[in-house]
Design a protein around this motif. Structure first.
Motif, mmCIF file in Angstrom:
data_model
loop_
_atom_site.group_PDB
_atom_site.id
_atom_site.type_symbol
_atom_site.label_atom_id
_atom_site.label_comp_id
_atom_site.label_asym_id
_atom_site.label_seq_id
_atom_site.Cartn_x
_atom_site.Cartn_y
_atom_site.Cartn_z
ATOM 1 N N ALA A 143 7.659 -24.931 12.759
ATOM 2 C CA ALA A 143 9.034 -24.463 12.504
ATOM 3 C C ALA A 143 9.138 -22.940 12.509
ATOM 4 O O ALA A 143 10.210 -22.379 12.271
ATOM 5 C CB ALA A 143 9.503 -25.002 11.154
ATOM 6 N N ALA A 144 8.030 -22.251 12.806
ATOM 7 C CA ALA A 144 8.032 -20.782 12.723
ATOM 8 C C ALA A 144 9.099 -20.172 13.623
ATOM 9 O O ALA A 144 9.356 -20.637 14.732
ATOM 10 C CB ALA A 144 6.656 -20.256 13.119
ATOM 11 N N LYS A 145 9.729 -19.122 13.101
ATOM 12 C CA LYS A 145 10.714 -18.373 13.896
ATOM 13 C C LYS A 145 9.980 -17.334 14.748
ATOM 14 O O LYS A 145 8.837 -16.982 14.477
ATOM 15 C CB LYS A 145 11.687 -17.647 12.953
ATOM 16 C CG LYS A 145 12.442 -18.572 12.008
ATOM 17 C CD LYS A 145 13.624 -19.221 12.718
ATOM 18 C CE LYS A 145 14.519 -20.002 11.782
ATOM 19 N NZ LYS A 145 13.997 -21.317 11.389
ATOM 20 N N ALA A 146 10.663 -16.850 15.758
ATOM 21 C CA ALA A 146 10.048 -15.830 16.624
ATOM 22 C C ALA A 146 9.990 -14.492 15.900
ATOM 23 O O ALA A 146 10.958 -14.096 15.230
ATOM 24 C CB ALA A 146 10.863 -15.691 17.901
ATOM 25 N N ASP A 147 8.863 -13.812 16.018
ATOM 26 C CA ASP A 147 8.709 -12.462 15.451
ATOM 27 C C ASP A 147 9.092 -11.469 16.545
ATOM 28 O O ASP A 147 8.373 -11.293 17.529
ATOM 29 C CB ASP A 147 7.249 -12.270 15.012
ATOM 30 C CG ASP A 147 7.032 -10.921 14.319
ATOM 31 O OD1 ASP A 147 7.966 -10.106 14.338
ATOM 32 O OD2 ASP A 147 5.928 -10.698 13.799
ATOM 33 N N ILE A 148 10.267 -10.835 16.387
ATOM 34 C CA ILE A 148 10.795 -9.961 17.442
ATOM 35 C C ILE A 148 11.047 -8.580 16.866
ATOM 36 O O ILE A 148 11.534 -8.452 15.737
ATOM 37 C CB ILE A 148 12.144 -10.519 17.966
ATOM 38 C CG1 ILE A 148 11.941 -11.941 18.467
ATOM 39 C CG2 ILE A 148 12.704 -9.663 19.082
ATOM 40 C CD1 ILE A 148 13.215 -12.683 18.658
ATOM 41 N N ILE A 169 12.127 -5.003 23.984
ATOM 42 C CA ILE A 169 11.947 -5.956 22.889
ATOM 43 C C ILE A 169 10.475 -6.360 22.861
ATOM 44 O O ILE A 169 9.897 -6.679 23.899
ATOM 45 C CB ILE A 169 12.792 -7.237 23.147
ATOM 46 C CG1 ILE A 169 14.257 -6.890 23.366
ATOM 47 C CG2 ILE A 169 12.603 -8.250 22.027
ATOM 48 C CD1 ILE A 169 15.055 -6.655 22.141
ATOM 49 N N GLY A 170 9.860 -6.362 21.678
ATOM 50 C CA GLY A 170 8.489 -6.861 21.528
ATOM 51 C C GLY A 170 8.535 -8.256 20.908
ATOM 52 O O GLY A 170 9.215 -8.471 19.903
ATOM 53 N N ILE A 171 7.852 -9.220 21.541
ATOM 54 C CA ILE A 171 7.798 -10.590 21.010
ATOM 55 C C ILE A 171 6.345 -10.915 20.695
ATOM 56 O O ILE A 171 5.469 -10.759 21.552
ATOM 57 C CB ILE A 171 8.345 -11.611 22.037
ATOM 58 C CG1 ILE A 171 9.794 -11.278 22.419
ATOM 59 C CG2 ILE A 171 8.259 -13.031 21.477
ATOM 60 C CD1 ILE A 171 10.355 -12.140 23.525
ATOM 61 N N LYS A 172 6.080 -11.374 19.482
ATOM 62 C CA LYS A 172 4.709 -11.714 19.095
ATOM 63 C C LYS A 172 4.371 -13.102 19.640
ATOM 64 O O LYS A 172 4.717 -14.125 19.037
ATOM 65 C CB LYS A 172 4.546 -11.678 17.575
ATOM 66 C CG LYS A 172 3.079 -11.742 17.173
ATOM 67 C CD LYS A 172 2.869 -11.484 15.691
ATOM 68 C CE LYS A 172 1.378 -11.463 15.373
ATOM 69 N NZ LYS A 172 1.128 -11.276 13.947
ATOM 70 N N THR A 173 3.719 -13.117 20.805
ATOM 71 C CA THR A 173 3.479 -14.393 21.492
ATOM 72 C C THR A 173 2.360 -15.195 20.846
ATOM 73 O O THR A 173 2.336 -16.418 20.983
ATOM 74 C CB THR A 173 3.140 -14.156 22.980
ATOM 75 O OG1 THR A 173 2.126 -13.152 23.045
ATOM 76 C CG2 THR A 173 4.335 -13.700 23.754
ATOM 77 N N SER A 174 1.421 -14.548 20.144
ATOM 78 C CA SER A 174 0.305 -15.309 19.555
ATOM 79 C C SER A 174 0.829 -16.332 18.546
ATOM 80 O O SER A 174 0.362 -17.473 18.495
ATOM 81 C CB SER A 174 -0.703 -14.375 18.897
ATOM 82 O OG SER A 174 -0.057 -13.535 17.966
#
Length: 874
Positions: free
Chosen positions: A415-420, A448-453
């Motif tokens: 359920a984690a949200k995206a870290d942007i 925009i930086g998205i934490k893909t890990s």
């Protein structure tokens, strides 16, 4: 452009490495955007760049930037590079030269072997830059160009007295094998003759490189390496596990992972004892990384060897239990994680019965480990997710008591949200670029930086929930509503990460099935959940921006409808679906048009866009999944869908006359569904169906002949009286399909077998419209056997059984052939259940009525089936 490039030579002459380095970076950007602008000066630029790469007086950075510029041209303008007289040979030579720049001040590799940081070799080293460039050249320019240039050097480098030359030659083979696959696969004998002796080289880094080459080749030539060269590979690499140097031992074990994960059980079985004896020795190594690698290799072997692994279970599982039970400090966490992976893969290989009480003990151990994890960076938590999934497969319903412990952390990750982050200044951007696991996306002039890990973890968690729902079915019901509402449905529109959308689409049908199995399809809760879910799925069919992911959304839709069953879609659902399908088809037509224009505008000899073929393939997959969606709706809604479906008629009429066989196939398949599921009501669309089916039987494309032949068959069996004259008139064309010059080859056999089955249907259901039916039935027998298509076979052989019961003259006079055809179908298992029984009984009658014996029949039977035929007489 000449003025721009003229600034470069003076910089080189003055040894201004930093300025020259910056100039190359600027040129790399230009080469990515518009390689054409260098056209007239390309050869000059190649010669200059090569002179920079070769100049050891200049800094490594500028030499690598010059190399990168040339590699960028290979990426973006491969045709230009291929045409240049100097490019390939010079670049290969310079890459190989850079690859010998290794192990300076460490000639005997003692420093290298003592190092425990296996990731030390960063890409800023010359030899790594050379390897990576070789890989790109091979992938972009292909084997015809790169292989001769490389092998002009490799044999002499392999026989060099300098270990760095031998090492570079082996790493070059590893680097080019993927891109040169098609040519190298025919030369593997010669390549292995160069590589295998390196496993006995006096220098450890050469032995390491030999393992690397074999491991890479085991992946790139998967199948061929395992089936044809298992003796060569395994008998030579197993002794390397005894090397004195831990790094060589670990790399030999790692190469075995590549070999074994692509190997069949029967190939590995004779080597298992020897492999495991050596790997057990490595578990006693003083180096933890060697132990970790040995566990990974044992796990892979167990996964491939399956039940053949049972005899080694008693030796290995107690060792793994000991590792998992020990209270271990922080540095042993990865070892324990690998032991969990190994134990659960062995469990999967040998199964619940063999494990007995150990299965529950292992689950309890995993539970204890999970309870004691406190650090966010503990690698055990990542491994545990997969271990639980495997144990669920092993235990089936016995896993249910462990769900309360497993699901909460899994649901939290899923359920984690995206870290942007919005990145404003250069420092922030530089910082994020250096951090692994982040992706930078330009958006309206901002970055925009998205934490893909974190998103990869989210995706893994959703995939594991899918496994639980699939295996546990009704028992998973307590988690269905929460998972559907908070994870699966929002996941369909999770636009930060394509894989999350795909895994959410695969999860939804499993959640629906789980709830249905628990409460029944008629339950109010199930109906309420389906209404919401159906709306959301149909909504994303219009919103999904990525073609390959959109195909997955259509798959989610049709698999969900299949679970819910008949009349699952309301009029509103159907109307919304058609609007979505319409927008999908309009977008598809625009893409096809844009590709055609792009091709027409391209100059002769201009670069072929590498993404062109992928785009076509993605669209073909999309149309295929759309087809399945329509098939499922017609199957479950029947004629009630027709009035809504009619809105798409302009698309069918355009597709059926297209030059593109994929579009013709799409239209034919949907017309087949209309015939199959709407019966005589399909007659009102005869003007849209008859001509396409008749033309489809003559189509040069085998898949289209198959679709047309199948359509005529369903018109015969389901279409009733209105279609009877049309199908009878198709008989000559259907016979033509079966007589196609390559009718039994892999590409054409399904068209042939569908045509044969359709002739049988016409002669069974519409015989009154066939003037010379007895003669046709006799001709039809020669269209057999049907040994591939399990859907076509029952119709054809049921008709054959009918002819045997009637003692049809054509059957009685060709009894030996007929019996042979039946045996071939039974052998190939294209006949199942009641049909197989009925046909076998008919065959016995035929033998009794004609007095056949085995020897008579064997003369006309394929040698591969002769043993089976004889067994039918015993």
């Amino acid at each position: 452009m000449p003025d721009l490039l003229n600034i470069l030579p003076p910089l080189k002459e003055a040894s201004e490495s930093e300025e020259l380095s910056s100039a190359f970076l600027a040129l790399i950007e230009l080469a990515e955007i518009c390689p054409k602008m260098f056209k007239g000066l390309f050869n000059n630029l190649v010669k200059f760049s090569v002179s920079v790469i070769a100049d050891k007086e200049l800094s490594d950075q500028v030499r690598q930037n010059a190399l990168e510029l040339m590699a960028t041209f290979a990426d973006y303008a491969p045709a230009t590079c291929k045409k240049d007289p100097d490019f390939t040979q010079e670049m290969v030579t310079q890459c190989l030269s850079l690859m010998t720049d290794i192990g300076v001040d460490d000639d005997d590799a003692s420093e290298w072997n003592a190092s425990e940081d296996l990731d030390l070799e960063e890409s800023d080293l010359n030899h790594v830059a050379g390897e990576q460039c070789m890989d790109r050249l091979a992938n972009k320019l292909g084997g015809q160009v790169v292989l001769p240039a490389t092998f002009a050097w490799i044999p002499q480098m392999m026989s060099s007295s300098a270990w760095r030359d031998r090492h570079a030659a082996l790493m070059a083979i590893s680097a080019i094998s993927e891109g040169c696959r098609d040519l190298m696969v025919g030369e593997l004998d010669q390549v292995l003759q160069l590589v295998v002796p390196a496993l006995r080289d006096p220098h450890p880094r050469v032995r390491y490189a030999g393992c690397n080459a074999l491991g890479q080749m085991s992946t790139d030539f998967a199948g061929t390496m395992q089936e044809k060269y298992h003796q060569v590979v395994l008998s030579n690499i197993i002794p390397v596990l005894n090397s004195a140097e831990p790094r060589v031992q670990a790399h030999a074990a790692a190469a075995l992972v590549n070999f074994c994960e692509e190997a069949e059980r029967k190939i590995l079985e004779p080597y298992l004892a020897d492999l495991l004896q050596h790997l057990l020795q490595l578990l006693r190594s003083e180096k933890r990384y060697v132990q970790e690698q040995a566990l990974s290799t044992i796990a892979t072997i167990a996964d491939s060897a399956e039940t053949a692994f049972e005899q080694y279970y008693a030796t290995l599982m107690p060792l793994l239990f000991n590792v998992l039970k020990e209270e271990q400090s922080k540095e042993y966490r990865l070892l324990r994680a690998k032991a969990m992976e190994c134990a659960t893969l062995i469990a999967l290989a040998v199964g619940k019965t063999k494990m007995g009480q150990d299965a529950l003990s292992l689950v309890q151990l995993l539970g204890n480990i999970q309870e004691n994890i406190v650090d966010a960076d503990d690698p055990q938590s990542q491994y545990l997710l997969h271990c639980w999934g495997r144990m669920c497969r092993v235990l089936g319903q016995d896993f249910v008591p462990y769900l309360p412990g497993v699901m909460p952390p899994l649901l939290a990750v899923a359920a984690a949200k995206a870290d942007i982050q919005l990145l404003d200044d250069e420092d922030q951007i530089d910082q994020v670029e250096q951090d692994e696991g982040w992706e930078l996306v330009p958006l309206k002039g901002k970055i925009i930086g998205i934490k893909t890990s974190a998103l990869e973890d989210k995706n893994t968690a959703i995939e594991l929930i899918t496994i639980y729902a699939q295996i546990l079915e009704a028992a998973f019901e307590p988690y269905v509503l929460e998972t559907m509402e908070k994870i699966a449905v929002p996941g369909l529109a999770f636009f930060f990460h394509d894989p999350v959308r795909v895994s959410s689409a695969k999860l939804i049908p499993q959640l629906l099935n789980s709830y249905k199995k628990a409460h029944g399809v008629q339950s109010a809760g199930f109906a309420a959940m389906w209404v919401k879910v159906a709306e959301k799925i149909i909504e994303v069919l219009s919103a999904e921006p990525t073609v390959d992911t959109l195909a997955e959304m259509y798959q989610c839709f049709y698999e969900s409808v299949e679970v819910v069953g008949r009349n699952s879609l309301s009029e509103q659902h159907l109307q919304a679906f058609i609007q979505s399908a319409k927008s999908t088809l309009e977008d598809y037509q625009l893409r096809v048009k844009a590709r055609a224009e792009e091709k027409a505008e391209a100059d002769d000899g201009e670069e072929e866009n590498p993404d062109y073929e992928y785009a076509i393939e993605d669209d073909q997959n999309l149309l295929s999944d759309m087809n399945k969606a329509f098939h499922t709706i017609f199957k479950n809604q029947g004629t009630s869908f027709l009035s809504t479906w009619e809105q798409l008629m302009p698309f069918y009429d355009a597709f059926i006359t297209s030059q593109d066989p994929t579009q013709r196939q799409w239209a034919l398949c949907i017309m087949d569904d209309v015939l199959e599921f709407c019966g005589p009501d399909s007659w009102r669309y005869k003007d849209h169906i008859m001509q396409p089916l008749a033309a489809g039987l003559q189509d040069a494309n085998a898949a289209n002949r198959q679709a047309a032949a199948y359509g005529v068959g369903v018109a015969a069996s389901k279409g009733g009286a209105p279609w009877s004259e049309f199908v009878a008139a198709c008989l000559p064309s259907l016979f033509q399909v079966t007589q196609f010059s390559q009718s039994r080859t892999e590409e054409h056999v399904f068209a042939t077998e569908n045509a044969s089955a359709s002739i049988a249907k016409i002669l069974h259901y519409n015989v009154s419209k066939v003037p010379n039916a007895a003669e046709m039935a006799g001709n039809w027998i020669s269209t057999l056997p049907i040994t591939y298509d399990e859907e076509a076979a029952p119709y054809a052989y049921s008709f054959l059984a009918q002819l045997i019961d009637q003692q049809h003259p054509a059957v009685m006079s060709n009894a030996d052939k007929v019996f042979g055809y039946i045996v071939q179908a039974l052998e190939a298992e294209t006949l199942q259940g009641q049909t197989a029984g009925r046909v076998a009984n008919a065959a016995k009658k035929l033998v009794q009525a004609t007095g056949l014996n085995a020897d008579q029949i064997l003369a006309g039977v394929n040698p591969d089936n002769q043993a089976a035929v004889r067994s039918y007489f015993q």
